[in-house]
Design an enzyme around this catalytic site. Sequence first.
Site, PDB file in Angstrom:
ATOM      1  N   MET A   1      63.788 -90.802 -55.771  1.00 18.70           N
ATOM      2  CA  MET A   1      64.150 -92.104 -56.278  1.00 18.70           C
ATOM      3  C   MET A   1      63.631 -93.223 -55.393  1.00 18.70           C
ATOM      4  O   MET A   1      64.280 -94.254 -55.239  1.00 18.70           O
ATOM      5  CB  MET A   1      65.670 -92.190 -56.346  1.00 18.70           C
ATOM      6  CG  MET A   1      66.149 -93.037 -57.483  1.00 18.70           C
ATOM      7  SD  MET A   1      67.821 -92.551 -57.888  1.00 18.70           S
ATOM      8  CE  MET A   1      67.592 -90.855 -58.414  1.00 18.70           C
ATOM      9  N   PRO A   2      62.478 -92.971 -54.760  1.00 19.53           N
ATOM     10  CA  PRO A   2      62.002 -93.984 -53.802  1.00 19.53           C
ATOM     11  C   PRO A   2      61.463 -95.222 -54.513  1.00 19.53           C
ATOM     12  O   PRO A   2      61.164 -95.195 -55.706  1.00 19.53           O
ATOM     13  CB  PRO A   2      60.886 -93.283 -53.040  1.00 19.53           C
ATOM     14  CG  PRO A   2      60.584 -92.046 -53.762  1.00 19.53           C
ATOM     15  CD  PRO A   2      61.578 -91.821 -54.843  1.00 19.53           C
ATOM     16  N   PHE A   3      61.375 -96.274 -53.728  1.00 18.70           N
ATOM     17  CA  PHE A   3      60.910 -97.567 -54.206  1.00 18.70           C
ATOM     18  C   PHE A   3      59.824 -98.042 -53.249  1.00 18.70           C
ATOM     19  O   PHE A   3      60.062 -98.154 -52.046  1.00 18.70           O
ATOM     20  CB  PHE A   3      62.080 -98.545 -54.227  1.00 18.70           C
ATOM     21  CG  PHE A   3      61.678 -99.939 -54.573  1.00 18.70           C
ATOM     22  CD1 PHE A   3      61.478-100.309 -55.902  1.00 18.70           C
ATOM     23  CD2 PHE A   3      61.493-100.888 -53.582  1.00 18.70           C
ATOM     24  CE1 PHE A   3      61.107-101.602 -56.220  1.00 18.70           C
ATOM     25  CE2 PHE A   3      61.123-102.185 -53.905  1.00 18.70           C
ATOM     26  CZ  PHE A   3      60.921-102.541 -55.224  1.00 18.70           C
TER      27      PHE A   3
END
Lengths: 68, 68, 68, 68, 68, 68
Positions: E1-3
Amino acid sequence: MPFVNIKLTGGKEAPTAEQKAELIKGATELLVRVLNKNPATTVVIIEEVDTDNWGVGGQSITERRKMG
Amino acid sequence: MPFVNIKLTGGKEAPTAEQKAELIKGATELLVRVLNKNPATTVVIIEEVDTDNWGVGGQSITERRKMG
Amino acid sequence: MPFVNIKLTGGKEAPTAEQKAELIKGATELLVRVLNKNPATTVVIIEEVDTDNWGVGGQSITERRKMG
Amino acid sequence: MPFVNIKLTGGKEAPTAEQKAELIKGATELLVRVLNKNPATTVVIIEEVDTDNWGVGGQSITERRKMG
Amino acid sequence: MPFVNIKLTGGKEAPTAEQKAELIKGATELLVRVLNKNPATTVVIIEEVDTDNWGVGGQSITERRKMG
Amino acid sequence: MPFVNIKLTGGKEAPTAEQKAELIKGATELLVRVLNKNPATTVVIIEEVDTDNWGVGGQSITERRKMG
């Protein structure tokens, strides 16, 4: 002279120093390869966020992990 | 009503509380002097980043410091 | 190697190129003076935000300016 | 697919896990209600900032709290 | 779920849509390869910054490019 | 004194001024309700990102919308 900021979950899920080094190397190479940017002035910052502090679908990651 | 975000290396390299206070004061005065902004609504946030998590030239600051 | 991000209102309120140059110079000098950072690797990014897109007190700046 | 980043004071003033969960839920519902965004891809990140590292009016929150 | 948030110079120096697509693909693959992250929830945002608004060494990129 | 930054897709998908005003009002009320923050010093900034510049699942939103 690009600036890359990567936010990801920390705590028990935090990347190791080796993984962080790979992210820094990989992000820098990506900017060099695609846009011919100068690696010497390409900055990468990794921010680790607690799973209580990261939400998606209206729930924190902590809650989501509990539900499986 | 400007917002200033300063990211710098933390850990052993972290600024002292006095230095942080000077950064906050100086950044606020800069916005007042150059743009006549209202200091009462000028916000400054300082974020300290671990040297493992900050990269430049494709390497983390931790690695760069080791190499001298 | 610090990174400074300044967000301020744009559009009719946007700073001129000369004012932006002063902000860049001033923020860099601040980091050099207070923390002895290397100016060559100090990055400053200015982001201009439309007054419709900036809120304080629950209202956009556009609305607040109308009310005087 | 919106992304919401909430920065607030941490340390003694940090929200509890329950309050963080409410912020995540509330921010997600806001985007769904106003813009009909998909909650499943709405991300909320909460960042806690030390009161030494947050300034307003040219002073850190730590200093302001001392003055009452 | 990285940004992942990539800031780079825009205007005449802005990447093409194809180059942006490559950055998005490459950054996502990097997170998958190094950290086994789920690509479906990996978000990449590219922000283009005017050369007047980006400074390094105390000078805007616009000024630096003039000096050659 | 919280700071809320909302990033969402712009261009044809950009919210109207009325919708932005609702986001600002709603985010401010959320911080007041959950954490008893002072609305007068709660700042909300909305950033609109072109669909070419926003990626998820390794593809830009522009590409994803084309595929339906």
